[in-house]
Write a protein that holds these residues in place. Structure first.
Motif, PDB file in Angstrom:
ATOM      1  N   LEU A 175       2.173   3.470   5.588  1.00 50.85           N
ATOM      2  CA  LEU A 175       2.167   2.388   6.581  1.00 50.85           C
ATOM      3  C   LEU A 175       1.257   2.740   7.760  1.00 50.85           C
ATOM      4  O   LEU A 175       0.611   1.863   8.344  1.00 50.85           O
ATOM      5  CB  LEU A 175       3.584   2.113   7.072  1.00 50.85           C
ATOM      6  CG  LEU A 175       4.534   1.456   6.055  1.00 50.85           C
ATOM      7  CD1 LEU A 175       5.956   1.411   6.602  1.00 50.85           C
ATOM      8  CD2 LEU A 175       4.056   0.052   5.706  1.00 50.85           C
ATOM      9  N   LEU A 176       1.204   4.020   8.092  1.00 51.34           N
ATOM     10  CA  LEU A 176       0.287   4.470   9.137  1.00 51.34           C
ATOM     11  C   LEU A 176      -1.157   4.266   8.703  1.00 51.34           C
ATOM     12  O   LEU A 176      -2.013   3.858   9.501  1.00 51.34           O
ATOM     13  CB  LEU A 176       0.554   5.939   9.452  1.00 51.34           C
ATOM     14  CG  LEU A 176      -0.276   6.587  10.563  1.00 51.34           C
ATOM     15  CD1 LEU A 176       0.019   5.932  11.913  1.00 51.34           C
ATOM     16  CD2 LEU A 176       0.000   8.085  10.634  1.00 51.34           C
ATOM     17  N   ALA A 177      -1.443   4.538   7.432  1.00 52.83           N
ATOM     18  CA  ALA A 177      -2.800   4.321   6.913  1.00 52.83           C
ATOM     19  C   ALA A 177      -3.192   2.851   6.985  1.00 52.83           C
ATOM     20  O   ALA A 177      -4.371   2.518   7.185  1.00 52.83           O
ATOM     21  CB  ALA A 177      -2.895   4.831   5.476  1.00 52.83           C
ATOM     22  N   ALA A 178      -2.215   1.949   6.830  1.00 52.37           N
ATOM     23  CA  ALA A 178      -2.505   0.510   6.905  1.00 52.37           C
ATOM     24  C   ALA A 178      -3.031   0.105   8.275  1.00 52.37           C
ATOM     25  O   ALA A 178      -3.757  -0.889   8.405  1.00 52.37           O
ATOM     26  CB  ALA A 178      -1.257  -0.300   6.558  1.00 52.37           C
ATOM     27  N   VAL A 179      -2.696   0.887   9.302  1.00 52.83           N
ATOM     28  CA  VAL A 179      -3.189   0.587  10.658  1.00 52.83           C
ATOM     29  C   VAL A 179      -4.708   0.712  10.722  1.00 52.83           C
ATOM     30  O   VAL A 179      -5.371   0.024  11.506  1.00 52.83           O
ATOM     31  CB  VAL A 179      -2.510   1.530  11.682  1.00 52.83           C
ATOM     32  CG1 VAL A 179      -3.056   1.292  13.093  1.00 52.83           C
ATOM     33  CG2 VAL A 179      -0.996   1.322  11.662  1.00 52.83           C
ATOM     34  N   LEU A 180      -5.273   1.566   9.878  1.00 57.61           N
ATOM     35  CA  LEU A 180      -6.727   1.720   9.839  1.00 57.61           C
ATOM     36  C   LEU A 180      -7.409   0.522   9.171  1.00 57.61           C
ATOM     37  O   LEU A 180      -8.618   0.344   9.307  1.00 57.61           O
ATOM     38  CB  LEU A 180      -7.098   2.999   9.081  1.00 57.61           C
ATOM     39  CG  LEU A 180      -6.694   4.308   9.753  1.00 57.61           C
ATOM     40  CD1 LEU A 180      -6.886   5.472   8.801  1.00 57.61           C
ATOM     41  CD2 LEU A 180      -7.499   4.519  11.036  1.00 57.61           C
ATOM     42  N   ILE A 181      -6.626  -0.276   8.462  1.00 52.06           N
ATOM     43  CA  ILE A 181      -7.174  -1.457   7.801  1.00 52.06           C
ATOM     44  C   ILE A 181      -7.034  -2.679   8.707  1.00 52.06           C
ATOM     45  O   ILE A 181      -7.975  -3.465   8.851  1.00 52.06           O
ATOM     46  CB  ILE A 181      -6.464  -1.699   6.461  1.00 52.06           C
ATOM     47  CG1 ILE A 181      -6.641  -0.479   5.550  1.00 52.06           C
ATOM     48  CG2 ILE A 181      -7.002  -2.958   5.770  1.00 52.06           C
ATOM     49  CD1 ILE A 181      -5.775  -0.505   4.303  1.00 52.06           C
ATOM     50  N   ARG A 182      -5.869  -2.833   9.297  1.00 53.16           N
ATOM     51  CA  ARG A 182      -5.635  -3.859  10.319  1.00 53.16           C
ATOM     52  C   ARG A 182      -4.807  -3.204  11.420  1.00 53.16           C
ATOM     53  O   ARG A 182      -3.657  -2.811  11.170  1.00 53.16           O
ATOM     54  CB  ARG A 182      -4.867  -5.054   9.757  1.00 53.16           C
ATOM     55  CG  ARG A 182      -5.671  -6.057   8.962  1.00 53.16           C
ATOM     56  CD  ARG A 182      -4.923  -7.390   8.886  1.00 53.16           C
ATOM     57  NE  ARG A 182      -4.737  -7.949  10.206  1.00 53.16           N
ATOM     58  CZ  ARG A 182      -5.571  -8.819  10.789  1.00 53.16           C
ATOM     59  NH1 ARG A 182      -6.627  -9.239  10.134  1.00 53.16           N
ATOM     60  NH2 ARG A 182      -5.338  -9.275  11.993  1.00 53.16           N
ATOM     61  N   PRO A 183      -5.321  -3.080  12.636  1.00 51.57           N
ATOM     62  CA  PRO A 183      -4.557  -2.401  13.692  1.00 51.57           C
ATOM     63  C   PRO A 183      -3.198  -3.015  13.974  1.00 51.57           C
ATOM     64  O   PRO A 183      -2.270  -2.301  14.369  1.00 51.57           O
ATOM     65  CB  PRO A 183      -5.481  -2.532  14.922  1.00 51.57           C
ATOM     66  CG  PRO A 183      -6.852  -2.634  14.343  1.00 51.57           C
ATOM     67  CD  PRO A 183      -6.693  -3.412  13.074  1.00 51.57           C
ATOM     68  N   ASP A 184      -3.033  -4.329  13.756  1.00 56.20           N
ATOM     69  CA  ASP A 184      -1.733  -4.935  14.036  1.00 56.20           C
ATOM     70  C   ASP A 184      -0.681  -4.567  12.998  1.00 56.20           C
ATOM     71  O   ASP A 184       0.497  -4.912  13.154  1.00 56.20           O
ATOM     72  CB  ASP A 184      -1.838  -6.452  14.178  1.00 56.20           C
ATOM     73  CG  ASP A 184      -2.494  -7.130  12.984  1.00 56.20           C
ATOM     74  OD1 ASP A 184      -3.010  -6.425  12.106  1.00 56.20           O
ATOM     75  OD2 ASP A 184      -2.498  -8.375  12.950  1.00 56.20           O
ATOM     76  N   ALA A 185      -1.043  -3.829  11.947  1.00 56.81           N
ATOM     77  CA  ALA A 185      -0.044  -3.279  11.034  1.00 56.81           C
ATOM     78  C   ALA A 185       0.869  -2.298  11.762  1.00 56.81           C
ATOM     79  O   ALA A 185       1.950  -1.950  11.278  1.00 56.81           O
ATOM     80  CB  ALA A 185      -0.730  -2.582   9.851  1.00 56.81           C
ATOM     81  N   PHE A 186       0.438  -1.869  12.939  1.00 57.26           N
ATOM     82  CA  PHE A 186       1.239  -0.968  13.766  1.00 57.26           C
ATOM     83  C   PHE A 186       2.565  -1.612  14.161  1.00 57.26           C
ATOM     84  O   PHE A 186       3.569  -0.915  14.357  1.00 57.26           O
ATOM     85  CB  PHE A 186       0.442  -0.582  15.015  1.00 57.26           C
ATOM     86  CG  PHE A 186       1.184   0.310  15.967  1.00 57.26           C
ATOM     87  CD1 PHE A 186       1.628   1.560  15.578  1.00 57.26           C
ATOM     88  CD2 PHE A 186       1.441  -0.102  17.271  1.00 57.26           C
ATOM     89  CE1 PHE A 186       2.308   2.385  16.465  1.00 57.26           C
ATOM     90  CE2 PHE A 186       2.107   0.718  18.161  1.00 57.26           C
ATOM     91  CZ  PHE A 186       2.548   1.963  17.755  1.00 57.26           C
ATOM     92  N   ILE A 187       2.602  -2.945  14.269  1.00 59.15           N
ATOM     93  CA  ILE A 187       3.833  -3.626  14.679  1.00 59.15           C
ATOM     94  C   ILE A 187       4.955  -3.330  13.695  1.00 59.15           C
ATOM     95  O   ILE A 187       6.065  -2.950  14.083  1.00 59.15           O
ATOM     96  CB  ILE A 187       3.602  -5.149  14.795  1.00 59.15           C
ATOM     97  CG1 ILE A 187       2.579  -5.457  15.899  1.00 59.15           C
ATOM     98  CG2 ILE A 187       4.913  -5.880  15.071  1.00 59.15           C
ATOM     99  CD1 ILE A 187       2.153  -6.917  15.955  1.00 59.15           C
TER     100      ILE A 187
END
Length: 335
Positions: A175-187
């Motif tokens: 899920l942390l890696a997904a932040v590199l794809i779309r920063p709002d995945a951080f939510i």
């Protein structure tokens, strides 16, 4: 070119910046790169499609400086940009390189969902559930889209399935890696991490470290806090006006049905004996629904492509709840 279910790629304006990022060369003046991007697009796209999408931002087609100025909104998604860059430098057509990641992610996500549902339910029901999910309009549309959204959804789904399967640390790292794809995945990451901490499934120090690292990645991608203001409610705008205008987009999305399904599933889990504060599935459902609300509060323009990971989490827990009801196991649940 027929790619999926007899449909052509969905040519959208976003492909132009992503094409420019993938093909840019520091030794080549950017105005040359910009002209080449539009030349390739004009040659590869059907004339009516090129006319339709290029006319959305005609000033950017004419002015390379303005075009370069908007790239700051696209370079903050390095995971997707790297995928496009690799495809292009492996020989893919520059236009195709922008939508092939979405098609690849769609097919991979379908296989992933079928594999997971097959592990937790009978083959016929697993196949039916997978087909229904994969043929949902937001899924099919994003499979043809030149954007990082389907790639983010696929990577997020891997992380979510790992978390649901009690492989919590690997799941959070994905899920942390997904932040590199779309920063709002951080939510979604920021909402799921405290759930695992509260349930004692990861150490508090580990959860805090992952949360801080995710926040640091977002700040790094945005180059500080200045760019955040451009994604939030416009400066000086009335909150009431902004949220009121955004309500129209909510009604044109699947947000309400997703939240409704989440509420029904919460009730179903309660009937199965899962009590909210001690049940991972229920808390993950609340995380998914809360992520939809937070996304709206931060930027009241609702599009399903931004909310797809949250939708998938609701669907995964719903599937888990249905199969537990239909095929109960001794000591089922995670209370």
């Amino acid at each position: 070119m027929t790619l999926l279910l007899g449909q052509r790629p969905y040519y959208n304006w976003d492909m132009f910046p992503y094409m420019a990022i993938a093909s840019s060369n520091p030794s080549v003046p950017f105005d040359s790169t910009q002209r080449e991007v539009y030349r390739i697009a004009r040659a590869e796209l059907p004339p009516q499609d090129f006319e339709a999408i290029s006319s959305r931002q005609p000033e950017l087609m004419k002015d390379a400086t303005n075009f370069q100025g908007i790239l700051k909104y696209f370079i903050i998604k390095p995971g997707y940009n790297a995928f496009v860059w690799v495809l292009y430098h492996l020989g893919a057509n520059l236009v195709a390189a922008t939508y092939l990641p979405s098609l690849f992610s769609y097919l991979t996500l379908g296989l992933l969902l079928f594999w997971w549902t097959l592990r937790t339910g009978p083959p016929m029901l697993a196949g039916l559930a997978t087909v229904v999910i994969m043929l949902a309009p937001p899924m099919v549309d994003l499979a043809r889209y030149s954007s990082p959204d389907m790639l983010c959804a696929m990577v997020s789904a891997i992380g979510l399935i790992l978390v649901i399967s009690s492989r919590n640390l690997p799941g959070l790292l994905v899920l942390l890696a997904a932040v590199l794809i779309r920063p709002d995945a951080f939510i979604l990451l920021l909402l799921i991490t405290p759930v695992l901490m509260l349930l004692g499934q990861i150490k508090w120090s580990t959860g805090l470290a992952i949360s801080l690292l995710g926040g640091a990645i977002v700040l790094y991608l945005f180059g500080g806090t200045a760019l955040f203001k451009e994604f939030l409610i416009p400066e000086g705008a009335s909150l009431g006006v902004a949220y009121g205008a955004g309500l129209g987009s909510v009604f044109h999305s699947y947000a309400y049905p997703a939240i409704g399904l989440g509420v029904i599933t919460l009730y179903g889990r309660f009937r199965l004996g899962h009590y909210l504060i001690r049940d991972q599935g229920s808390l993950l459902l609340l995380s998914a629904m809360t992520s939809i609300l937070i996304r709206y509060l931060l930027h009241p323009v609702v599009e399903d492509r931004f909310l797809l990971p949250g939708y998938l989490l609701i669907l995964l827990i719903t599937w888990q709840t249905i199969t537990e009801k239909l095929y109960p196991k001794p000591h089922a649940g995670n209370d």
